[in-house]
Design a protein around this motif. Structure first.
Motif, PDB file in Angstrom:
ATOM      1  N   ALA A 173       8.313   7.644   3.428  1.00 24.23           N
ATOM      2  CA  ALA A 173       9.296   6.418   4.530  1.00 24.23           C
ATOM      3  C   ALA A 173       8.932   6.868   5.644  1.00 24.23           C
ATOM      4  O   ALA A 173       9.740   6.338   6.489  1.00 24.23           O
ATOM      5  CB  ALA A 173      10.506   6.503   4.062  1.00 24.23           C
ATOM      6  N   LYS A 196       0.695  -1.341   0.164  1.00 21.10           N
ATOM      7  CA  LYS A 196       0.262   0.113   0.057  1.00 21.10           C
ATOM      8  C   LYS A 196       1.016   1.178   0.035  1.00 21.10           C
ATOM      9  O   LYS A 196       1.977   1.152   0.652  1.00 21.10           O
ATOM     10  CB  LYS A 196      -0.979  -0.007   1.177  1.00 21.10           C
ATOM     11  CG  LYS A 196      -1.815  -1.152   1.437  1.00 21.10           C
ATOM     12  CD  LYS A 196      -2.820  -1.236   0.139  1.00 21.10           C
ATOM     13  CE  LYS A 196      -3.672  -2.433   0.370  1.00 21.10           C
ATOM     14  NZ  LYS A 196      -4.513  -2.926  -0.674  1.00 21.10           N
ATOM     15  N   TYR A 197       0.422   2.341  -0.491  1.00 21.10           N
ATOM     16  CA  TYR A 197       0.818   3.544  -0.536  1.00 21.10           C
ATOM     17  C   TYR A 197       0.138   4.380   0.787  1.00 21.10           C
ATOM     18  O   TYR A 197      -1.010   4.420   0.954  1.00 21.10           O
ATOM     19  CB  TYR A 197       0.404   4.365  -1.797  1.00 21.10           C
ATOM     20  CG  TYR A 197       0.708   5.998  -1.608  1.00 21.10           C
ATOM     21  CD1 TYR A 197       2.125   6.268  -1.830  1.00 21.10           C
ATOM     22  CD2 TYR A 197       0.009   6.877  -1.406  1.00 21.10           C
ATOM     23  CE1 TYR A 197       2.605   7.345  -1.856  1.00 21.10           C
ATOM     24  CE2 TYR A 197       0.245   8.149  -1.242  1.00 21.10           C
ATOM     25  CZ  TYR A 197       1.689   8.638  -1.713  1.00 21.10           C
ATOM     26  OH  TYR A 197       2.048   9.764  -1.452  1.00 21.10           O
ATOM     27  N   GLY A 198       1.030   4.982   1.722  1.00 19.07           N
ATOM     28  CA  GLY A 198       0.367   5.710   2.796  1.00 19.07           C
ATOM     29  C   GLY A 198       0.923   7.209   2.834  1.00 19.07           C
ATOM     30  O   GLY A 198       0.145   7.732   2.408  1.00 19.07           O
ATOM     31  N   CYS A 199       2.228   7.233   2.789  1.00 19.05           N
ATOM     32  CA  CYS A 199       2.711   8.521   3.109  1.00 19.05           C
ATOM     33  C   CYS A 199       3.599   9.019   2.011  1.00 19.05           C
ATOM     34  O   CYS A 199       3.755  10.343   1.625  1.00 19.05           O
ATOM     35  CB  CYS A 199       3.505   8.669   4.549  1.00 19.05           C
ATOM     36  SG  CYS A 199       5.013   7.686   4.390  1.00 19.05           S
ATOM     37  N   GLY A 200       4.297   8.273   1.479  1.00 18.36           N
ATOM     38  CA  GLY A 200       5.110   8.425   0.200  1.00 18.36           C
ATOM     39  C   GLY A 200       6.466   9.178   0.732  1.00 18.36           C
ATOM     40  O   GLY A 200       7.385   9.372  -0.193  1.00 18.36           O
ATOM     41  N   CYS A 215       8.309   2.998  -1.281  1.00 23.63           N
ATOM     42  CA  CYS A 215       7.841   4.266  -1.804  1.00 23.63           C
ATOM     43  C   CYS A 215       9.015   5.260  -1.893  1.00 23.63           C
ATOM     44  O   CYS A 215       8.831   6.244  -2.644  1.00 23.63           O
ATOM     45  CB  CYS A 215       6.729   5.069  -0.800  1.00 23.63           C
ATOM     46  SG  CYS A 215       7.369   5.528   0.664  1.00 23.63           S
ATOM     47  N   GLY A 223       5.522   3.058   6.729  1.00 23.94           N
ATOM     48  CA  GLY A 223       5.827   1.660   6.450  1.00 23.94           C
ATOM     49  C   GLY A 223       4.721   0.886   5.919  1.00 23.94           C
ATOM     50  O   GLY A 223       4.620  -0.348   5.430  1.00 23.94           O
ATOM     51  N   ALA A 224       3.442   1.525   5.351  1.00 30.36           N
ATOM     52  CA  ALA A 224       2.382   0.727   4.618  1.00 30.36           C
ATOM     53  C   ALA A 224       2.989   0.145   3.285  1.00 30.36           C
ATOM     54  O   ALA A 224       2.545  -0.864   2.774  1.00 30.36           O
ATOM     55  CB  ALA A 224       1.432   1.507   4.121  1.00 30.36           C
ATOM     56  N   CYS A 225       3.910   0.721   2.544  1.00 30.62           N
ATOM     57  CA  CYS A 225       4.806   0.017   1.485  1.00 30.62           C
ATOM     58  C   CYS A 225       5.571  -1.012   1.921  1.00 30.62           C
ATOM     59  O   CYS A 225       6.638  -1.145   0.830  1.00 30.62           O
ATOM     60  CB  CYS A 225       5.277   1.387   0.888  1.00 30.62           C
ATOM     61  SG  CYS A 225       6.553   1.933   1.525  1.00 30.62           S
TER      62      CYS A 225
HETATM   63  S1  FES Z   1       4.009   4.760   1.976  1.00 28.16           S
HETATM   64 FE1  FES Z   1       4.560   5.199   3.814  1.00 28.16          FE
HETATM   65  S2  FES Z   1       6.503   4.611   4.230  1.00 28.16           S
HETATM   66 FE2  FES Z   1       6.137   4.368   2.153  1.00 28.16          FE
END
Ligand code: FES
Ligand code: FES
Length: 149
Positions: A41, A35-39, A58, A44-46
């Protein structure tokens, strides 16, 4: 065209080598469990594995993953048998909305590979994934259960 190995399969990905690995995984390989969360780092979703290490895809350029073994949540089970972390997650009913959970599971699987019996301090230091549903206590219990499995 960069060539990646994801979950044991080699594939050419039609992206610029500077593209974050996350987008090659999701849009080229079609593996949407990551998943994409914050983009940036931070959440941690990615999280996926690269040569067995947890990485935040990401912010990792595709070029860095060339020649490495990338494993996503879809490739964590082997031979149709769930990974012990996945089993512990089911037994402890960890997920709520589930959005953060594939990244959380991948981070925990990497931790247990390095430290089969992690302490709470090890968990706090390594599992910095963010869960907006607040599953942190269940995550900790499931990690200790997986460590005993
Ligand atoms: S999308 Fe949040 S750490 Fe990669
Ligand atoms: S289970 Fe919903 S964000 Fe973690």
């Amino acid at each position: 065209m960069p060539r990646l190995t994801i979950n044991g399969k080699s594939m050419d990905v039609d992206v610029d080598p500077s593209t974050p690995l996350l987008w090659a995984i999701r849009e080229q390989a079609g593996l949407t469990g990551t998943k994409y969360g914050c983009g940036v780092a931070a959440c941690g979703a990615c999280t996926v594995h690269m040569d067995g290490q947890a990485v935040r895809s990401c912010v990792l350029p595709v070029s860095v993953a060339v020649g490495k073994q990338v494993t996503t949540i879809e490739g964590l089970a082997t031979g149709g048998v769930l990974h012990k972390v996945q089993k512990a997650w089911i037994d402890h009913e960890v997920p709520q909305c589930g959005y953060c959970q594939s990244g959380m599971i991948m981070a925990v699987a990497a931790l247990l590979k390095d430290k089969p019996k992690p302490t709470d301090a090890d968990i706090d230091a390594s599992i910095t994934n963010i869960c907006r549903c607040g599953t942190f206590q269940q995550v900790r219990e499931a990690i200790h259960a997986a460590a005993k499995a």
